[in-house]
Design a protein around this motif. Structure first.
Motif, short mmCIF file in Angstrom:
data_model
loop_
_atom_site.label_atom_id
_atom_site.label_comp_id
_atom_site.label_asym_id
_atom_site.label_seq_id
_atom_site.Cartn_x
_atom_site.Cartn_y
_atom_site.Cartn_z
N VAL A 51 0.87 -1.18 0.00
CA VAL A 51 0.00 0.00 0.00
C VAL A 51 0.91 1.22 0.00
CG1 VAL A 51 -1.75 1.33 1.23
CG2 VAL A 51 -1.83 -1.18 1.25
N VAL A 52 0.78 2.06 -1.02
CA VAL A 52 1.50 3.33 -1.06
C VAL A 52 0.56 4.36 -0.46
CG1 VAL A 52 2.62 5.07 -2.50
CG2 VAL A 52 2.86 2.64 -3.07
N MET A 53 0.89 4.80 0.74
CA MET A 53 -0.04 5.59 1.56
C MET A 53 0.43 7.04 1.70
SD MET A 53 -2.82 5.18 3.74
CE MET A 53 -2.77 3.51 4.41
N LEU A 80 4.08 1.57 2.41
CA LEU A 80 5.11 2.56 2.10
C LEU A 80 4.48 3.94 2.20
CD1 LEU A 80 8.00 3.23 1.03
CD2 LEU A 80 7.02 3.12 -1.28
N ILE A 81 4.97 4.74 3.12
CA ILE A 81 4.45 6.09 3.32
C ILE A 81 5.03 7.03 2.27
CG2 ILE A 81 4.43 8.10 4.85
CD1 ILE A 81 2.58 5.92 5.80
N LEU A 82 4.14 7.75 1.63
CA LEU A 82 4.53 8.74 0.63
C LEU A 82 4.20 10.11 1.21
CD1 LEU A 82 5.52 9.00 -2.37
CD2 LEU A 82 3.12 9.07 -3.02
N THR A 83 5.21 10.95 1.34
CA THR A 83 4.98 12.22 2.04
C THR A 83 5.76 13.38 1.44
OG1 THR A 83 5.19 13.32 4.19
CG2 THR A 83 6.81 11.64 3.68
N MET A 84 5.24 14.58 1.66
CA MET A 84 5.95 15.80 1.29
C MET A 84 6.81 16.27 2.44
SD MET A 84 2.91 17.91 -0.64
CE MET A 84 3.98 19.33 -0.86
N HIS A 85 6.61 15.71 3.64
CA HIS A 85 7.24 16.21 4.86
C HIS A 85 8.54 15.48 5.15
CE1 HIS A 85 3.47 18.30 5.65
NE2 HIS A 85 2.85 17.16 5.43
N ASP A 86 9.65 16.16 5.05
CA ASP A 86 10.93 15.59 5.45
C ASP A 86 11.12 15.91 6.93
OD1 ASP A 86 13.37 14.43 5.51
OD2 ASP A 86 14.41 15.99 4.39
N ASP A 87 10.26 15.31 7.75
CA ASP A 87 10.16 15.67 9.17
C ASP A 87 10.28 14.41 10.00
OD1 ASP A 87 8.99 16.19 11.79
OD2 ASP A 87 8.32 18.09 10.95
N GLY A 101 8.23 1.53 5.29
CA GLY A 101 9.16 2.48 4.69
C GLY A 101 8.55 3.84 4.52
N CYS A 102 9.37 4.76 4.10
CA CYS A 102 8.93 6.14 3.92
C CYS A 102 9.73 6.76 2.78
CB CYS A 102 9.15 6.92 5.21
SG CYS A 102 8.50 8.60 5.18
N ILE A 103 9.05 7.44 1.87
CA ILE A 103 9.72 8.07 0.75
C ILE A 103 9.08 9.42 0.46
CG2 ILE A 103 8.24 6.95 -0.97
CD1 ILE A 103 10.76 6.73 -2.76
N ALA A 115 11.95 1.49 -3.62
CA ALA A 115 11.30 1.45 -2.31
C ALA A 115 10.17 0.43 -2.29
CB ALA A 115 10.77 2.83 -1.95
N ILE A 116 9.38 0.40 -3.34
CA ILE A 116 8.27 -0.55 -3.43
C ILE A 116 8.78 -1.98 -3.46
CG2 ILE A 116 6.47 -1.42 -4.98
CD1 ILE A 116 5.86 1.52 -5.69
N GLU A 117 9.81 -2.23 -4.25
CA GLU A 117 10.38 -3.58 -4.32
C GLU A 117 10.96 -4.00 -2.98
OE1 GLU A 117 13.18 -3.13 -7.47
OE2 GLU A 117 11.68 -3.30 -9.07
N SER A 118 11.56 -3.06 -2.27
CA SER A 118 12.16 -3.38 -0.97
C SER A 118 11.10 -3.79 0.05
CB SER A 118 12.94 -2.17 -0.43
OG SER A 118 14.06 -1.90 -1.24
#
Length: 217
Positions: A51-53, A80-87, A101-103, A115-118
């Protein structure tokens, strides 16, 4: 084939991700959702591999809450977290919630596929700056915890710990400190409980790391 569920409140973003991901013959987007509750329902129905969330979804359930709930319902799911926040706060909360994971949304296409494959393979994935921050936080925590646990020890317990690390037997420690062997064993038991250790070698390694023998490893 890695089956993907996209969860993002922006239809344009979902469309772009779907077009990019479907160019790879080993990846297939099998579903989309615009907020967390819908994402959970779709995941339960479609059973994707990943799930790309999106992290921030103001309308409906946000990504952090959805991740935590989904992991309880489907412990085997990879998120896998998809975010604009580099926080780092968001990063740590996502990992605690069960994300694999987080990207960043600004990451190159190739990095997203990696990232998805990992995470699909059961591994963790963090973008480079997140790896650095997580390591810094971990090391700071280790140093803090180490200082705190050592401060829990009494002066006598520290003496016993040092002598154990130097290789003295319980009888020899008792003779040096002019106490009974039973008292030494009591101090040793207290040491292990306070430091959350179970074996003598662990105590020795801890003492060395703390510099109690005059050198470090």
């Amino acid at each position: 084939m890695i089956k993907i569920l996209l969860v993002d409140d922006h239809a344009v973003v979902r469309m772009g991700l779907k077009m990019l991901l479907n160019t790879n013959p080993e990846v297939e987007v099998i579903g989309e959702a615009s907020e967390g509750n819908e994402g959970i329902k779709k995941a339960l129905k479609l059973k994707p591999d990943v799930v790309v969330m999106d992290l921030s979804m103001p309308h409906g359930k946000d990504g952090l809450s959805a991740t935590t709930e989904l992991k309880k319902l489907m412990p085997e799911i990879n998120i896998l977290i998809l975010t604009m926040h580099d926080d780092e706060e968001y990063l740590f909360r996502a990992i605690q919630g069960g994300a694999s994971g987080c990207i960043l949304k600004s990451a190159p296409h190739d990095e997203l596929l990696t990232a998805i494959e990992s995470v699909a393979a059961g591994d963790a994935y963090l973008h480079p700056s997140a790896q650095k921050r997580l390591m810094e936080e971990y090391l700071a925590g280790v140093r803090h915890d180490g200082n705190d646990t050592y401060n829990l020890l009494s002066d006598r317990e520290r003496e016993v710990l040092t002598l154990i690390a130097k290789g003295y037997s319980n009888k020899e420690i008792a003779e040096q400190l002019v106490i009974s062997v039973k008292t030494v064993e009591t101090h040793k038991g207290n040491l292990m409980e306070k430091l959350q250790m179970k074996t003598r070698p662990e105590l020795v390694e801890y003492a060395v790391k703390k510099g109690l023998l005059g050198y470090d490893i």
